[in-house]
Design a protein around this motif. Structure first.
Motif, PDB file in Angstrom:
ATOM      1  N   VAL A   1       0.643  -1.427   0.032  1.00  0.00           N
ATOM      2  CA  VAL A   1      -0.028  -0.032  -0.166  1.00  0.00           C
ATOM      3  C   VAL A   1       0.766   1.074   0.077  1.00  0.00           C
ATOM      4  O   VAL A   1       0.739   2.058  -0.932  1.00  0.00           O
ATOM      5  N   ALA A   2       1.858   1.442   1.050  1.00  0.00           N
ATOM      6  CA  ALA A   2       2.614   2.516   0.874  1.00  0.00           C
ATOM      7  C   ALA A   2       3.959   2.100   1.905  1.00  0.00           C
ATOM      8  O   ALA A   2       3.897   1.135   2.739  1.00  0.00           O
ATOM      9  N   GLY A   3       4.931   2.938   1.527  1.00  0.00           N
ATOM     10  CA  GLY A   3       6.154   2.733   2.467  1.00  0.00           C
ATOM     11  C   GLY A   3       6.957   3.865   2.545  1.00  0.00           C
ATOM     12  O   GLY A   3       7.006   4.894   1.884  1.00  0.00           O
ATOM     13  N   ILE A   4       7.906   3.958   3.584  1.00  0.00           N
ATOM     14  CA  ILE A   4       8.412   4.970   3.898  1.00  0.00           C
ATOM     15  C   ILE A   4       9.929   4.931   4.378  1.00  0.00           C
ATOM     16  O   ILE A   4      10.012   3.735   5.229  1.00  0.00           O
ATOM     17  N   ASN A   5      11.036   5.448   3.946  1.00  0.00           N
ATOM     18  CA  ASN A   5      12.448   5.174   4.204  1.00  0.00           C
ATOM     19  C   ASN A   5      12.484   5.585   5.825  1.00  0.00           C
ATOM     20  O   ASN A   5      11.783   6.408   6.249  1.00  0.00           O
ATOM     21  N   TYR A   6      13.680   5.213   6.270  1.00  0.00           N
ATOM     22  CA  TYR A   6      14.189   5.642   7.810  1.00  0.00           C
ATOM     23  C   TYR A   6      14.233   6.982   7.754  1.00  0.00           C
ATOM     24  O   TYR A   6      13.820   7.587   8.854  1.00  0.00           O
ATOM     25  N   ALA A   7      14.238   7.814   6.893  1.00  0.00           N
ATOM     26  CA  ALA A   7      14.497   9.342   7.002  1.00  0.00           C
ATOM     27  C   ALA A   7      13.337  10.001   6.332  1.00  0.00           C
ATOM     28  O   ALA A   7      13.465  11.105   6.397  1.00  0.00           O
TER      29      ALA A   7
ATOM     30  N   ASP B   1       7.144   8.370  13.343  1.00  0.00           N
ATOM     31  CA  ASP B   1       7.631   9.345  14.201  1.00  0.00           C
ATOM     32  C   ASP B   1       8.670   8.419  14.780  1.00  0.00           C
ATOM     33  O   ASP B   1       8.528   7.435  15.677  1.00  0.00           O
ATOM     34  N   ASN B   2      10.031   8.711  14.415  1.00  0.00           N
ATOM     35  CA  ASN B   2      11.092   7.630  14.938  1.00  0.00           C
ATOM     36  C   ASN B   2      11.238   7.954  16.421  1.00  0.00           C
ATOM     37  O   ASN B   2      11.716   6.878  16.937  1.00  0.00           O
ATOM     38  N   ALA B   3      11.245   9.094  17.063  1.00  0.00           N
ATOM     39  CA  ALA B   3      11.230   9.166  18.383  1.00  0.00           C
ATOM     40  C   ALA B   3      10.021   8.369  19.332  1.00  0.00           C
ATOM     41  O   ALA B   3      10.369   7.936  20.394  1.00  0.00           O
TER      42      ALA B   3
END
Length: 127
Positions: free
Chosen positions: A48-54, A73-75
């Motif tokens: 469906v969707a993806g987002i890289n680490y940054a 939200d990596n935090a």
């Protein structure tokens, strides 16, 4: 061992909105591409969707472009999928997944590129 838990699914009328979220425990998500997949009854699991680490590479399947937004939200060790203008064909179990390789820049759409999976959350869109 990373564990992923999805939340936020439910029943909504066509044209409505839902937000599904995924929280990780036992490890950090900040190094990994995160993806959302879905599987409707009788169909294969699909990207469906993806987002890289940054957050520098974000991809969507054509069917949801302009309607869905992935964010992270990596935090907080979370990734979310905001789903607007929902259609009955969006009905499926939605799974979040973490890539098998750390610091990969490009989002992959194949299921076998993802190592950790949640158990899924049901999204049902009524007509």
């Amino acid at each position: 061992q990373v564990q992923l838990v999805e939340s936020g699914g439910g029943l909504v009328q066509a044209g409505g909105s839902l937000r599904v979220s995924c929280e990780a425990s036992g490890g950090t998500l900040s190094r990994y591409v995160m993806g959302w997949f879905r599987q409707a009854p009788g169909k294969e699991r699909e990207f469906v969707a993806g987002i890289n680490y940054a957050g520098g590479d974000i991809r969507y399947t054509n069917a949801v472009k302009g309607r869905f937004t992935i964010s992270r939200d990596n935090a907080e060790n979370t990734v979310s999928l905001q789903m607007n203008s929902l259609k009955p064909e969006d009905t499926a179990v939605y799974y979040c997944a973490a890539d098998s390789a750390a610091f990969r820049w490009f989002v992959m759409s194949q299921t076998d590129e993802y190592h950790y999976w949640g158990r899924g959350t049901q999204v049902t869109v009524s007509s």
